[in-house]
Design a protein around this motif. Structure first.
Motif, PDB file in Angstrom:
ATOM      1  N   ALA A 123       1.224  -1.111  -0.351  1.00 33.11           N
ATOM      2  CA  ALA A 123       0.240   0.245  -0.144  1.00 33.11           C
ATOM      3  C   ALA A 123       1.247   1.075   0.386  1.00 33.11           C
ATOM      4  O   ALA A 123       1.702   1.632   0.922  1.00 33.11           O
ATOM      5  CB  ALA A 123      -0.747   0.119   1.177  1.00 33.11           C
ATOM      6  N   SER A 132      -3.136   7.323  -2.439  1.00 32.75           N
ATOM      7  CA  SER A 132      -2.836   5.988  -1.850  1.00 32.75           C
ATOM      8  C   SER A 132      -3.465   5.283  -2.399  1.00 32.75           C
ATOM      9  O   SER A 132      -4.081   5.457  -3.053  1.00 32.75           O
ATOM     10  CB  SER A 132      -3.084   5.767  -0.468  1.00 32.75           C
ATOM     11  N   TRP A 133      -2.732   3.844  -3.238  1.00 33.69           N
ATOM     12  CA  TRP A 133      -3.023   2.654  -3.479  1.00 33.69           C
ATOM     13  C   TRP A 133      -2.516   1.762  -3.569  1.00 33.69           C
ATOM     14  O   TRP A 133      -1.322   1.604  -2.132  1.00 33.69           O
ATOM     15  CB  TRP A 133      -2.717   3.358  -5.892  1.00 33.69           C
ATOM     16  N   ILE A 134      -3.388   0.768  -3.834  1.00 34.43           N
ATOM     17  CA  ILE A 134      -2.530  -0.967  -3.685  1.00 34.43           C
ATOM     18  C   ILE A 134      -1.928  -1.119  -5.316  1.00 34.43           C
ATOM     19  O   ILE A 134      -2.167  -1.211  -6.158  1.00 34.43           O
ATOM     20  CB  ILE A 134      -3.361  -1.625  -3.039  1.00 34.43           C
ATOM     21  N   PHE A 191      -4.923   3.344   8.266  1.00 33.05           N
ATOM     22  CA  PHE A 191      -5.278   3.314   7.411  1.00 33.05           C
ATOM     23  C   PHE A 191      -7.351   3.751   8.389  1.00 33.05           C
ATOM     24  O   PHE A 191      -7.021   2.331   8.912  1.00 33.05           O
ATOM     25  CB  PHE A 191      -4.977   2.800   6.339  1.00 33.05           C
ATOM     26  N   ASP A 214     -13.519   3.311   0.172  1.00 35.60           N
ATOM     27  CA  ASP A 214     -12.113   3.003  -0.349  1.00 35.60           C
ATOM     28  C   ASP A 214     -11.620   2.375   0.929  1.00 35.60           C
ATOM     29  O   ASP A 214     -10.855   1.001   0.929  1.00 35.60           O
ATOM     30  CB  ASP A 214     -11.617   4.194  -0.841  1.00 35.60           C
ATOM     31  N   TYR A 218      -9.426  -1.547   0.657  1.00 38.98           N
ATOM     32  CA  TYR A 218      -7.978  -1.691   1.604  1.00 38.98           C
ATOM     33  C   TYR A 218      -8.293  -3.117   2.797  1.00 38.98           C
ATOM     34  O   TYR A 218      -7.486  -4.116   2.726  1.00 38.98           O
ATOM     35  CB  TYR A 218      -7.861   0.018   2.619  1.00 38.98           C
ATOM     36  N   TRP A 219      -9.339  -3.107   3.591  1.00 36.69           N
ATOM     37  CA  TRP A 219      -9.488  -4.225   4.267  1.00 36.69           C
ATOM     38  C   TRP A 219      -9.910  -4.999   3.847  1.00 36.69           C
ATOM     39  O   TRP A 219      -9.001  -6.276   4.466  1.00 36.69           O
ATOM     40  CB  TRP A 219     -10.861  -3.357   5.270  1.00 36.69           C
ATOM     41  N   LEU A 222      -5.374  -6.029   2.091  1.00 32.94           N
ATOM     42  CA  LEU A 222      -4.488  -6.072   2.505  1.00 32.94           C
ATOM     43  C   LEU A 222      -4.692  -6.837   4.174  1.00 32.94           C
ATOM     44  O   LEU A 222      -5.595  -7.104   4.490  1.00 32.94           O
ATOM     45  CB  LEU A 222      -3.805  -4.479   3.581  1.00 32.94           C
TER      46      LEU A 222
END
Length: 237
Positions: A123, A132-134, A191, A214, A218-219, A222
């Motif tokens: 991340a 932000s990005w993955i 985050f 968002d 992410y949850w 990641l």
């Protein structure tokens, strides 16, 4: 009561009822008309030239002269309203420009190669652009998305980190606030989703604030042990 008395009483009642109905018949359309035309007032457009005037003008396809005009302001104001940026007064400030940058970098947010591409899934957080990005290697898997990082005096710490604790419905005892989808990567910095706008100043207390959708994504993508890399410097810190 005699028949004559009853007749007079009925006549008086009918006249009073007629007056009352007439008054209601006049007043009701006025009230409906007033209610039907009531609209929320649009904030007045600012005449001030913002620090990112030329950048914003170029993004919106306006003549790039670096000077605020009424047409410039209306175009900026429409963009702010559409994207939930407040106050939406048409000022070309850092919040509006950050939102536009998030759009322009959508295809290749790591074009400058500042986020490591040899860590597998990671991340990335760019404080300068507030995005932000993955990514996985050189492939962007999600984002970029707008974020709100630490304000002056509470800067989000830079460097290579790892997610070490996740709490889906976290409650901050320090700030007495909910932190949904919290994923901690550096002490108390994480985050997590917020209820308000990620573009609202001045910033967080060090966490990477995200829109709910968002943060939820992410949850899902990641896990504990996944890499995080924070770089750059938020304007104003």
């Amino acid at each position: 009561m005699s028949a004559e008395a009853k007749r007079k009483a009925t006549s008086v009642l009918a006249r009073r009822l007629g007056v009352l109905l007439g008054a209601v018949g006049i007043a009701a359309p006025l009230a409906i008309a007033a209610g039907g035309t009531a609209q929320a007032a649009t904030p007045a457009c600012t005449t001030r030239t913002g620090p990112y005037q030329k950048n914003v003008e170029k993004f919106l396809g306006r003549p790039v002269d670096g000077r605020q005009s009424e047409a410039d302001c209306r175009a900026i104001q429409n963009y702010q309203t559409k994207n939930g940026i407040s106050p939406n007064i048409g000022y070309a400030g850092p919040v509006t420009w950050a939102a536009m940058q998030a759009e322009t970098t959508r295809r290749d947010p790591n074009a400058a190669g500042k986020c490591p591409v040899n860590k597998g899934r990671i991340a990335c957080v760019d404080l300068t652009r507030q995005i932000s990005w993955i990514q996985d290697g050189k492939s962007v898997k999600f984002g970029p998305v707008p974020v709100r990082t630490g304000r002056d005096g509470y800067a989000t710490r830079t460097g290579a980190k790892k997610i070490y604790w996740r709490s889906i419905d976290h409650w901050s005892t320090l700030y007495n606030v909910r932190m949904p989808y919290a994923q901690f990567f550096d002490g108390g910095q994480a985050f997590h989703a917020i209820g308000g706008s990620v573009w609202s100043p001045p910033g967080s207390h060090g966490c990477v604030n995200m829109r709910t959708g968002d943060a939820k994504k992410y949850w899902s993508m990641l896990h504990n042990g996944d890499n995080v890399f924070v770089y750059g410097r938020k304007p104003g810190t």
